[in-house]
Design a protein around this motif. Structure first.
Motif, mmCIF file in Angstrom:
data_model
loop_
_atom_site.group_PDB
_atom_site.id
_atom_site.type_symbol
_atom_site.label_atom_id
_atom_site.label_comp_id
_atom_site.label_asym_id
_atom_site.label_seq_id
_atom_site.Cartn_x
_atom_site.Cartn_y
_atom_site.Cartn_z
ATOM 1 N N TRP A 35 -7.967 1.844 11.428
ATOM 2 C CA TRP A 35 -7.507 1.751 12.888
ATOM 3 C C TRP A 35 -8.643 0.739 13.366
ATOM 4 C CZ3 TRP A 35 -2.701 2.964 13.894
ATOM 5 C CH2 TRP A 35 -2.352 4.136 13.106
ATOM 6 N N ARG A 64 -0.632 1.537 17.212
ATOM 7 C CA ARG A 64 -0.757 2.948 17.132
ATOM 8 C C ARG A 64 0.556 3.563 17.722
ATOM 9 N NH1 ARG A 64 -5.792 6.463 15.922
ATOM 10 N NH2 ARG A 64 -4.864 7.870 14.476
ATOM 11 N N GLU A 69 1.272 5.742 12.230
ATOM 12 C CA GLU A 69 0.422 6.889 11.455
ATOM 13 C C GLU A 69 1.315 7.438 10.526
ATOM 14 O OE1 GLU A 69 0.079 9.803 14.759
ATOM 15 O OE2 GLU A 69 -1.268 8.395 15.889
ATOM 16 N N GLU A 73 -0.790 7.694 6.644
ATOM 17 C CA GLU A 73 -0.879 8.887 6.071
ATOM 18 C C GLU A 73 -0.385 8.728 4.896
ATOM 19 O OE1 GLU A 73 0.609 12.088 8.288
ATOM 20 O OE2 GLU A 73 -0.560 11.584 10.149
#
Length: 132
Positions: A35, A64, A69, A73
């Protein structure tokens, strides 16, 4: 070839094929994701080394959000799972080699024990094997 040698050779062949498939899958996860904060927003970026120049290249995946996300992940989780599978396969191969599978499947001149080095073994008149 004895039945045990055939079994060991088949095990080594199938393990090699499995390892090659895992290594190809792992290439998809080369580099990483992170990020980056730009002004007041965070962006998910994917980075990796250019195979020709060796320079690190980065590309933005997006700002974001729940979607980015999830992408991050999944990337981290799937890469960790592949690394775990590769490590387990390497452990199994080492264990099999220590138990003589490598020696039976790949006999070496002057004895069947493996010295651990990556080089050619040659037969000599000396009691221990020596390397050129």
């Amino acid at each position: 070839m004895t039945r045990e040698q055939r079994r060991l050779a088949e095990t080594m062949r199938s393990t090699t094929l499995e390892f090659a498939a895992l290594a190809r899958s792992r290439e998809e996860f080369g580099g990483g994701m992170q990020w980056l904060k730009v002004k007041k927003f965070e962006y998910l970026t994917r980075y990796r080394r250019d195979p020709l120049t060796g320079e690190q290249k980065a590309a933005s995946i997006g700002r974001r959000s729940p979607e980015t996300e999830g992408i991050y992940e999944r990337f981290i989780k799937e890469r960790a799972e592949l690394d775990r599978q590769i490590a387990a396969l390497r452990r199994d191969n080492r264990r099999a080699d220590q138990n003589g599978a490598g020696a039976a499947a790949h006999p070496r001149p002057g004895g069947s024990r493996r010295c651990g080095a990556r080089h050619r073994h040659v037969r000599t008149d000396r009691p221990r094997h020596h390397h050129r």
